[in-house]
Design an enzyme around this catalytic site. Structure first.
Site, short mmCIF file in Angstrom:
data_model
loop_
_atom_site.label_atom_id
_atom_site.label_comp_id
_atom_site.label_asym_id
_atom_site.label_seq_id
_atom_site.Cartn_x
_atom_site.Cartn_y
_atom_site.Cartn_z
NE ARG A 1 43.20 34.97 38.55
CZ ARG A 1 42.11 34.75 38.42
NH1 ARG A 1 42.34 33.43 39.40
NH2 ARG A 1 41.29 34.62 37.65
CD GLN B 1 45.05 35.48 33.95
OE1 GLN B 1 44.88 35.12 32.45
NE2 GLN B 1 44.65 36.96 33.98
CG ASP C 1 36.19 39.93 35.87
OD1 ASP C 1 36.14 39.00 34.50
OD2 ASP C 1 36.63 40.00 36.19
CB ALA D 1 34.57 38.75 39.03
CG ASN E 1 35.30 35.73 31.49
OD1 ASN E 1 35.38 36.60 32.65
ND2 ASN E 1 36.13 34.95 30.97
CE LYS E 2 42.13 38.22 32.20
NZ LYS E 2 42.16 39.25 32.42
NE ARG F 1 41.85 43.48 37.88
CZ ARG F 1 42.26 42.16 37.10
NH1 ARG F 1 41.99 41.17 37.90
NH2 ARG F 1 42.04 42.10 35.94
#
Ligand code: MRU
Length: 369
Positions: free
Chosen positions: A57, A218, A259, A59, A269-270, A109
């Site tokens: 995982r 993460q 991302d 990007a 992003n996350k 994804r």
């Protein structure tokens, strides 16, 4: 003690190619930090699952996996056709199957643009090679070269992001980061962690705060792990503690990865990144997004046009817990990413330089370099 026990997580390659065995080799990141398990991906289903299940995982790492994956699959297409018909396939039949496999990998994804970026680059190389008269066997060789180049490029790009990011901070600074935009999300250095690793090599003595990053942790499992393994002064905090550490004056800069960057500078992003950006603005802490130019998508006008991946409810209600920690059947909202508005972003740090507002102009200029 086994040799593997003596290795740091940073000694392993995030993504590699095994040409003899025709597979993509990754660390299964869902098992970290407890277990370092190296797995080999041979089939389209295995590659798709590894990306969807976050075994690999981040990007850039997803992009490299996809590039190596489509190369492995392209070799497989030829082998299957030779086995079935006894002769090398003609380009049309090969390319039809190539596109099918490429589109399948691309569906794993939706948010990280690097996935389609890498697959489209492999597709372009394939078509160009055919146009210039190469045979299918030669095209396969060219695809292998390109996949390896995408990986090498990622390492060079992350290092350059590190140098540019390092110019924004000074020795002894406190740095907060969210999710994992580290070596495990790339092929080396990471993006948001690249200035931290370069600073570490040069004795900057940064103090790093890593958000744990619910729901898939993460930050705790990967960022805290890799920075700690590298000897960085890292403190793990829960996602709801960033305001406190910033209010205390412990953070001089936030570095996050991303991302997808839209043309206007909005950044996906996350999930939780936009909360950090909002808090940083409140306490006057500069908020830097680290992004290779491959993550900048000038075809996406604003953050509103970015597709946000939704993930299973169980990731919130029971994963990581011995028993479910939410009432059965309760409604769950589990977007994997959020969009940080460009107004909250101090600068976007790329391998070609640092973009500041107005981002439409600065990003477009950087992408031309
Ligand atoms: O769901 P993940 O773990 O793939 O999300 C990763 C992130 O949000 C990273 O910050 C981003 O991909 C940048 S990685 C250099």
């Amino acid at each position: 003690m086994k040799e593997r026990d003596l290795m740091s997580i940073l000694d392993y390659e995030t993504v590699a190619l095994d040409d003899n065995d025709n597979s993509v080799v990754i660390i299964d990141q869902t098992k970290l930090p407890g277990k370092t398990e190296i797995i080999k991906l041979h089939t389209a289903q295995e590659i798709w699952d590894a990306i969807y299940l976050l075994k690999v995982r981040g990007a850039p790492a997803i992009g490299v996996t996809a590039a190596m994956g489509i190369y492995v699959l392209a070799k497989g297409i030829v082998e299957d056709m030779v086995r079935a018909k006894g002769v090398e396939p003609d380009y049309e039949n090969f390319y039809k199957e190539f596109v099918k496999q490429k589109d399948y990998l691309d569906s794993a994804r939706p948010t990280a643009v690097n996935l389609s970026w890498a697959l489209n680059r492999m597709d372009r190389v394939c078509r160009q090679a055919h146009k210039s008269g190469r045979t299918v066997a030669e095209i396969i060789e060219i695809l292998g070269k390109e996949a390896r180049e995408i990986k090498e490029e990622d390492i060079r790009v992350c290092q350059a992001i590190g140098e540019n990011g390092l110019s924004l901070v000074k020795p002894g600074d406190g740095i907060l980061t969210h999710c994992n935009a580290g070596q495990l999300a790339t092929c080396k250095y990471g993006t948001a962690t690249a200035p931290i690793y370069l600073g570490q090599e040069r004795g900057y003595g940064f103090r790093v705060f890593a958000d744990e990053t619910r729901p898939l942790l993460q930050g705790a499992r990967l960022t805290a792990y890799e920075l700690y393994s590298a000897g960085v002064d890292v403190t793990l905090i829960c996602d709801n503690m960033s305001a406190m550490v910033m209010k205390n004056g412990w953070v001089n800069a936030v570095f996050v990865g991303c991302d997808r960057v839209a043309a206007n500078g909005d950044v996906a992003n996350k999930i939780g990144t936009s909360v950090v950006a909002t808090v940083a603005k409140r306490y006057g802490v500069p908020f830097y997004v680290c992004a290779p130019t491959s993550t900048i998508d000038l075809n996406t006008a604003t953050g509103e046009d970015i597709k946000i991946e939704q993930r299973p409810a169980e990731e919130v209600t029971q994963m990581w817990y011995q028993e479910p920690m939410a009432p059965e059947g309760v409604k769950v909202f589990n977007p994997a990413f959020d969009v940080t508005d460009h107004e909250l972003i101090t600068a976007i740090v790329t391998e070609h330089g640092i973009a500041r507002a107005p981002f439409e102009d600065s990003l477009a200029k950087l992408c031309k370099k």
